[in-house]
Design a protein around this motif. Sequence first.
Motif, short mmCIF file in Angstrom:
data_model
loop_
_atom_site.label_atom_id
_atom_site.label_comp_id
_atom_site.label_asym_id
_atom_site.label_seq_id
_atom_site.Cartn_x
_atom_site.Cartn_y
_atom_site.Cartn_z
N ALA A 115 17.98 12.08 36.37
CA ALA A 115 18.32 11.66 35.01
C ALA A 115 17.76 10.28 34.74
O ALA A 115 17.85 9.39 35.58
CB ALA A 115 19.84 11.66 34.83
N GLN A 116 17.16 10.12 33.58
CA GLN A 116 16.62 8.82 33.19
C GLN A 116 17.76 7.94 32.68
O GLN A 116 18.55 8.37 31.85
CB GLN A 116 15.57 8.98 32.10
CG GLN A 116 14.92 7.68 31.73
CD GLN A 116 13.83 7.86 30.68
OE1 GLN A 116 13.57 8.96 30.23
NE2 GLN A 116 13.21 6.77 30.32
N MET A 117 17.84 6.74 33.19
CA MET A 117 18.86 5.78 32.76
C MET A 117 18.46 5.23 31.40
O MET A 117 17.34 4.80 31.22
CB MET A 117 18.96 4.65 33.78
CG MET A 117 20.04 3.67 33.49
SD MET A 117 21.62 4.45 33.75
CE MET A 117 22.65 3.03 33.88
N SER A 118 19.38 5.27 30.45
CA SER A 118 19.11 4.74 29.12
C SER A 118 19.07 3.22 29.16
O SER A 118 19.87 2.58 29.83
CB SER A 118 20.21 5.17 28.15
OG SER A 118 20.21 6.57 28.01
N LYS A 119 18.13 2.67 28.41
CA LYS A 119 18.04 1.22 28.30
C LYS A 119 19.08 0.74 27.30
O LYS A 119 19.31 1.38 26.28
CB LYS A 119 16.66 0.81 27.82
CG LYS A 119 15.58 1.03 28.85
CD LYS A 119 14.26 0.50 28.33
CE LYS A 119 13.18 0.67 29.39
NZ LYS A 119 11.89 0.15 28.94
#
Length: 147
Positions: free
Chosen positions: A6-10
């Motif tokens: 999962a890509q971590m949200s900025k």
Amino acid sequence: MKSGEAQMSKPEFFATPGYGETQSENMHYSQAVRIGDRVETSGQGGWDDGFEFPETLEEEIVRAFDNVERTLRAAGSSWADVVHVNSYHVLGDDSFDDHNRVMVEQFRKRMGERKPIWTESGVTALGHPKMRVEIRVTAVDQGIADD
């Protein structure tokens, strides 16, 4: 990034139009941050855009709730998404009963049957000498935010 991870949200930071822009410029902080579907707000007081406060405690608490709403809206959220409330109260001549009556009325008005978790603290001072209440919230998008 690995496949399937999962890509971590900025973090995205927001200034509430009006007073939030002033605070961002003068005090170097934001009114809200969004990370994915989660929004955290800075404490909101019962001020207007000129940092004037109402005379009555009730008006100040209602305006603080209004300012939370403005701040949530700036970050793309609403009271319908609020899951956690922290409130800070300078009691002075008032009692927690005086504060709680208005706080609970506003919870019912703004969230209906939704019952967030709430931590309420009595404090000796807040960030402005005229402040008697400060409210900060955590919201998690539920896909039911109202406009």
